[in-house]
Write a protein that holds these residues in place. Structure first.
Motif, PDB file in Angstrom:
ATOM      1  N   LYS A  23     -63.653  30.711   1.028  1.00  0.00           N
ATOM      2  CA  LYS A  23     -62.921  30.462  -0.406  1.00  0.00           C
ATOM      3  C   LYS A  23     -62.998  29.141  -0.840  1.00  0.00           C
ATOM      4  O   LYS A  23     -63.447  28.541  -0.419  1.00  0.00           O
ATOM      5  N   PHE A  24     -62.939  29.099  -2.256  1.00  0.00           N
ATOM      6  CA  PHE A  24     -63.043  28.046  -2.879  1.00  0.00           C
ATOM      7  C   PHE A  24     -61.586  27.239  -2.846  1.00  0.00           C
ATOM      8  O   PHE A  24     -60.302  28.138  -3.025  1.00  0.00           O
ATOM      9  N   VAL A  25     -61.551  26.028  -2.688  1.00  0.00           N
ATOM     10  CA  VAL A  25     -60.073  25.390  -2.475  1.00  0.00           C
ATOM     11  C   VAL A  25     -59.683  24.189  -3.429  1.00  0.00           C
ATOM     12  O   VAL A  25     -60.804  23.403  -3.737  1.00  0.00           O
ATOM     13  N   PHE A  26     -58.514  24.346  -4.166  1.00  0.00           N
ATOM     14  CA  PHE A  26     -58.553  23.436  -5.090  1.00  0.00           C
ATOM     15  C   PHE A  26     -57.184  22.590  -4.446  1.00  0.00           C
ATOM     16  O   PHE A  26     -56.134  23.250  -4.018  1.00  0.00           O
ATOM     17  N   LYS A  27     -57.366  21.248  -4.346  1.00  0.00           N
ATOM     18  CA  LYS A  27     -56.220  20.445  -3.923  1.00  0.00           C
ATOM     19  C   LYS A  27     -55.940  19.720  -5.274  1.00  0.00           C
ATOM     20  O   LYS A  27     -56.481  18.891  -5.694  1.00  0.00           O
ATOM     21  N   VAL A  28     -54.529  19.824  -5.609  1.00  0.00           N
ATOM     22  CA  VAL A  28     -54.220  19.470  -7.057  1.00  0.00           C
ATOM     23  C   VAL A  28     -53.092  18.507  -6.886  1.00  0.00           C
ATOM     24  O   VAL A  28     -51.986  18.685  -5.834  1.00  0.00           O
ATOM     25  N   ARG A  29     -52.997  17.122  -7.532  1.00  0.00           N
ATOM     26  CA  ARG A  29     -51.888  16.258  -7.375  1.00  0.00           C
ATOM     27  C   ARG A  29     -51.258  16.159  -8.767  1.00  0.00           C
ATOM     28  O   ARG A  29     -51.898  16.140 -10.085  1.00  0.00           O
ATOM     29  N   GLY A  30     -50.017  16.132  -8.972  1.00  0.00           N
ATOM     30  CA  GLY A  30     -48.975  16.074  -9.917  1.00  0.00           C
ATOM     31  C   GLY A  30     -48.903  17.506 -10.515  1.00  0.00           C
ATOM     32  O   GLY A  30     -49.292  18.623  -9.953  1.00  0.00           O
ATOM     33  N   TYR A  31     -48.096  17.289 -11.630  1.00  0.00           N
ATOM     34  CA  TYR A  31     -47.688  18.654 -12.460  1.00  0.00           C
ATOM     35  C   TYR A  31     -47.349  18.287 -13.806  1.00  0.00           C
ATOM     36  O   TYR A  31     -46.657  17.465 -14.153  1.00  0.00           O
ATOM     37  N   GLY A  32     -48.534  18.880 -14.634  1.00  0.00           N
ATOM     38  CA  GLY A  32     -48.473  18.637 -16.031  1.00  0.00           C
ATOM     39  C   GLY A  32     -49.321  18.040 -16.382  1.00  0.00           C
ATOM     40  O   GLY A  32     -50.409  18.013 -16.021  1.00  0.00           O
ATOM     41  N   HIS A  33     -49.618  17.723 -17.934  1.00  0.00           N
ATOM     42  CA  HIS A  33     -50.500  17.101 -18.339  1.00  0.00           C
ATOM     43  C   HIS A  33     -50.725  15.676 -18.246  1.00  0.00           C
ATOM     44  O   HIS A  33     -51.766  14.982 -18.252  1.00  0.00           O
ATOM     45  N   GLY A  34     -49.724  14.914 -17.655  1.00  0.00           N
ATOM     46  CA  GLY A  34     -49.763  13.647 -17.183  1.00  0.00           C
ATOM     47  C   GLY A  34     -49.750  12.434 -18.201  1.00  0.00           C
ATOM     48  O   GLY A  34     -49.706  11.367 -17.870  1.00  0.00           O
ATOM     49  N   VAL A  35     -49.245  12.856 -19.511  1.00  0.00           N
ATOM     50  CA  VAL A  35     -49.224  11.943 -20.553  1.00  0.00           C
ATOM     51  C   VAL A  35     -47.731  11.326 -20.895  1.00  0.00           C
ATOM     52  O   VAL A  35     -47.000  12.425 -20.928  1.00  0.00           O
ATOM     53  N   GLY A  36     -47.512  10.080 -21.044  1.00  0.00           N
ATOM     54  CA  GLY A  36     -46.144   9.672 -21.243  1.00  0.00           C
ATOM     55  C   GLY A  36     -45.478   9.657 -20.101  1.00  0.00           C
ATOM     56  O   GLY A  36     -45.669   9.316 -19.102  1.00  0.00           O
ATOM     57  N   MET A  37     -43.950   9.959 -20.281  1.00  0.00           N
ATOM     58  CA  MET A  37     -43.167   9.690 -19.388  1.00  0.00           C
ATOM     59  C   MET A  37     -43.051  10.872 -18.158  1.00  0.00           C
ATOM     60  O   MET A  37     -43.076  12.093 -18.454  1.00  0.00           O
ATOM     61  N   SER A  38     -43.271  10.532 -16.951  1.00  0.00           N
ATOM     62  CA  SER A  38     -43.150  11.276 -15.590  1.00  0.00           C
ATOM     63  C   SER A  38     -41.556  11.578 -15.542  1.00  0.00           C
ATOM     64  O   SER A  38     -40.904  10.194 -15.292  1.00  0.00           O
ATOM     65  N   GLN A  39     -41.088  12.813 -15.578  1.00  0.00           N
ATOM     66  CA  GLN A  39     -39.710  13.191 -15.368  1.00  0.00           C
ATOM     67  C   GLN A  39     -39.245  12.641 -13.879  1.00  0.00           C
ATOM     68  O   GLN A  39     -38.228  12.276 -13.774  1.00  0.00           O
ATOM     69  N   HIS A  40     -39.892  13.011 -13.161  1.00  0.00           N
ATOM     70  CA  HIS A  40     -39.599  12.690 -11.598  1.00  0.00           C
ATOM     71  C   HIS A  40     -40.006  11.053 -11.278  1.00  0.00           C
ATOM     72  O   HIS A  40     -39.231  10.573 -10.409  1.00  0.00           O
ATOM     73  N   GLY A  41     -40.783  10.565 -12.077  1.00  0.00           N
ATOM     74  CA  GLY A  41     -40.956   9.043 -11.847  1.00  0.00           C
ATOM     75  C   GLY A  41     -39.758   8.342 -12.618  1.00  0.00           C
ATOM     76  O   GLY A  41     -39.423   7.552 -12.083  1.00  0.00           O
ATOM     77  N   ALA A  42     -39.170   8.839 -13.686  1.00  0.00           N
ATOM     78  CA  ALA A  42     -37.906   8.592 -14.143  1.00  0.00           C
ATOM     79  C   ALA A  42     -36.649   8.616 -13.198  1.00  0.00           C
ATOM     80  O   ALA A  42     -35.894   7.740 -12.969  1.00  0.00           O
ATOM     81  N   GLN A  43     -36.542   9.477 -12.362  1.00  0.00           N
ATOM     82  CA  GLN A  43     -35.516   9.905 -11.324  1.00  0.00           C
ATOM     83  C   GLN A  43     -35.917   8.767 -10.284  1.00  0.00           C
ATOM     84  O   GLN A  43     -34.894   8.091  -9.997  1.00  0.00           O
ATOM     85  N   TYR A  44     -36.915   8.758 -10.034  1.00  0.00           N
ATOM     86  CA  TYR A  44     -37.510   7.626  -8.786  1.00  0.00           C
ATOM     87  C   TYR A  44     -36.880   6.258  -9.562  1.00  0.00           C
ATOM     88  O   TYR A  44     -36.374   5.469  -8.614  1.00  0.00           O
ATOM     89  N   MET A  45     -37.199   5.859 -10.617  1.00  0.00           N
ATOM     90  CA  MET A  45     -36.808   4.566 -11.398  1.00  0.00           C
ATOM     91  C   MET A  45     -35.447   4.446 -11.271  1.00  0.00           C
ATOM     92  O   MET A  45     -34.852   3.493 -10.919  1.00  0.00           O
ATOM     93  N   ALA A  46     -34.564   5.353 -11.649  1.00  0.00           N
ATOM     94  CA  ALA A  46     -33.126   5.463 -11.677  1.00  0.00           C
ATOM     95  C   ALA A  46     -32.520   5.462 -10.567  1.00  0.00           C
ATOM     96  O   ALA A  46     -31.556   4.468 -10.078  1.00  0.00           O
ATOM     97  N   LEU A  47     -33.039   5.853  -9.397  1.00  0.00           N
ATOM     98  CA  LEU A  47     -32.695   5.722  -8.001  1.00  0.00           C
ATOM     99  C   LEU A  47     -33.055   4.469  -7.476  1.00  0.00           C
ATOM    100  O   LEU A  47     -32.293   3.847  -6.573  1.00  0.00           O
ATOM    101  N   GLU A  48     -33.931   3.609  -7.978  1.00  0.00           N
ATOM    102  CA  GLU A  48     -34.326   2.244  -7.588  1.00  0.00           C
ATOM    103  C   GLU A  48     -33.216   1.315  -8.426  1.00  0.00           C
ATOM    104  O   GLU A  48     -33.331   0.260  -8.366  1.00  0.00           O
ATOM    105  N   GLY A  49     -32.307   2.006  -9.453  1.00  0.00           N
ATOM    106  CA  GLY A  49     -31.680   0.916 -10.151  1.00  0.00           C
ATOM    107  C   GLY A  49     -31.771   0.581 -11.475  1.00  0.00           C
ATOM    108  O   GLY A  49     -31.252  -0.286 -11.987  1.00  0.00           O
ATOM    109  N   ASN A  50     -32.943   1.191 -11.945  1.00  0.00           N
ATOM    110  CA  ASN A  50     -33.428   0.755 -13.228  1.00  0.00           C
ATOM    111  C   ASN A  50     -32.444   1.630 -14.403  1.00  0.00           C
ATOM    112  O   ASN A  50     -32.217   2.940 -13.958  1.00  0.00           O
ATOM    113  N   ASP A  51     -32.197   1.168 -15.508  1.00  0.00           N
ATOM    114  CA  ASP A  51     -31.448   2.095 -16.577  1.00  0.00           C
ATOM    115  C   ASP A  51     -32.338   2.761 -17.432  1.00  0.00           C
ATOM    116  O   ASP A  51     -33.582   2.460 -17.382  1.00  0.00           O
ATOM    117  N   TYR A  52     -31.933   3.574 -18.435  1.00  0.00           N
ATOM    118  CA  TYR A  52     -32.746   4.387 -19.268  1.00  0.00           C
ATOM    119  C   TYR A  52     -33.686   3.831 -19.960  1.00  0.00           C
ATOM    120  O   TYR A  52     -35.060   4.013 -20.296  1.00  0.00           O
TER     121      TYR A  52
END
Length: 337
Positions: free
Chosen positions: A290-319
């Protein structure tokens, strides 16, 4: 004869005077028209105070009806379709501001076209595309409706009326679920260069469940999918030789990849094989055939990462810190209340 000469001279003088008077007027009129067009375009995008009715007029594709939704209510229904209600409040605030910027810009651009515009943009309430109603939120959250509704409302209300600007104009506030560890430049994905949609480190995404996914395609299906795009592809007897070394963007996504001697865009491959992003490795696994795709991330990748925003919020950063990180050299401003 003298009378005719005087009459002729008088006519010439009158014509000359008319030209002297009218030419400047015509020039001023033309100049004013061009200037007003330029100002109108800027006003229609940037001057929300003057333009916004404080409601969005949208076409619901699921019902075919046009809905007029107050700005606040629209934002409640947008944020919960774009980001899990369980996320940190600062991440939800960042999403609210980014979404309001994105849709206000779309609304004003559409309304700048004039009276022919019947609605600002499309939504699909049944598929939860861009907006869902309060009734649908109740169905979605069940017993946690009151808890999540209050959380979303508090986040939206605390930043309502704020947008992200660059040089006095609202930005194209693109966002996506999970980056591959670094966001993408707009020109690498959409083809147009936007200075604030650039490569930004987003290491928190690598810690998210679902950051890395795998898709396996058998040879027959792999050939069928490729052949549906290019009918005359030549498949070597050795499948491991079909795939070449990809060319990647600075953010990591595949820009181009050669398969069976033909060049495909990474974005094309993503769509064709229903991958979660264009950042992938591709190889043939002899053991599984079989052919295998190993994929990183989810979405087009441009602008704000929503999970990245969550990570930054958990680190104490404001909006505001989150937004300035993902949209560098922009500012958050209040445009209405």
């Amino acid at each position: 004869m003298k009378i005719l000469k005087k009459l002729k001279w008088l006519i010439i003088c009158i014509i000359t005077m008319i030209i002297i008077i009218l030419v400047p007027l015509l020039a001023v009129t033309k100049s004013h028209h061009n200037r007003s067009e330029i100002n109108y375009q800027k006003s229609s995008i940037g001057n929300y105070e003057a333009n916004a009715k404080k409601s969005f007029c949208v076409l619901d594709e699921s019902s075919g009806s046009i809905l007029d939704i107050p700005d606040e209510e629209f934002l409640y229904g947008v944020v919960c379709t774009e980001m899990p209600a369980k996320f940190e409040e600062e991440a939800l605030k960042a999403q609210a501001v980014a979404s309001y910027t994105y849709f206000c810009r779309a609304r004003n651009l559409e309304r700048s076209k004039g009276s022919n515009s019947k609605y600002d943009f499309k939504v699909d309430t049944q598929k939860a595309v861009n907006y869902i109603t309060k009734k649908q939120r109740k169905e979605k959250w069940g017993s946690r409706f009151e808890e999540y509704e209050e959380k979303i409302e508090n986040a939206v209300n605390s930043v309502f009326g704020e947008i992200i600007e660059d040089e006095g104009e609202p930005i194209l506030a693109a966002y996506h679920a999970i980056s591959s560890g670094k966001t993408e430049k707009s020109e690498d994905v959409f083809g147009g260069s936007v200075k604030y949609l650039t490569n930004v480190e987003s290491p928190g995404d690598k810690t998210v469940a679902g950051y890395e996914t795998t898709a396996k395609i058998d040879i027959k299906k792999f050939k069928e999918i490729l052949s549906s795009k290019i009918s005359n592809l030549k498949f070597d007897k050795q499948p491991e030789k079909w795939v070449g070394i990809p060319k990647r963007s600075d953010g990591g996504m595949v820009k181009e990849i050669s398969i069976c001697g033909e060049t495909f865009k990474g974005t094309e491959i993503r769509v064709m094989f229903a991958l979660r992003s264009s950042d992938f490795d591709l190889w043939f696994d002899k053991a599984e055939n079989k052919f295998v795709f190993k994929v990183r991330g989810y979405g087009h990748g441009v602008g704000m990462s929503q999970h990245g925003a969550q990570y930054m919020a958990l680190e104490g950063n404001d909006y505001k810190k989150i937004l300035s990180w993902y949209y560098p050299d922009t500012s958050v401003v209040k445009i209405n209340s």
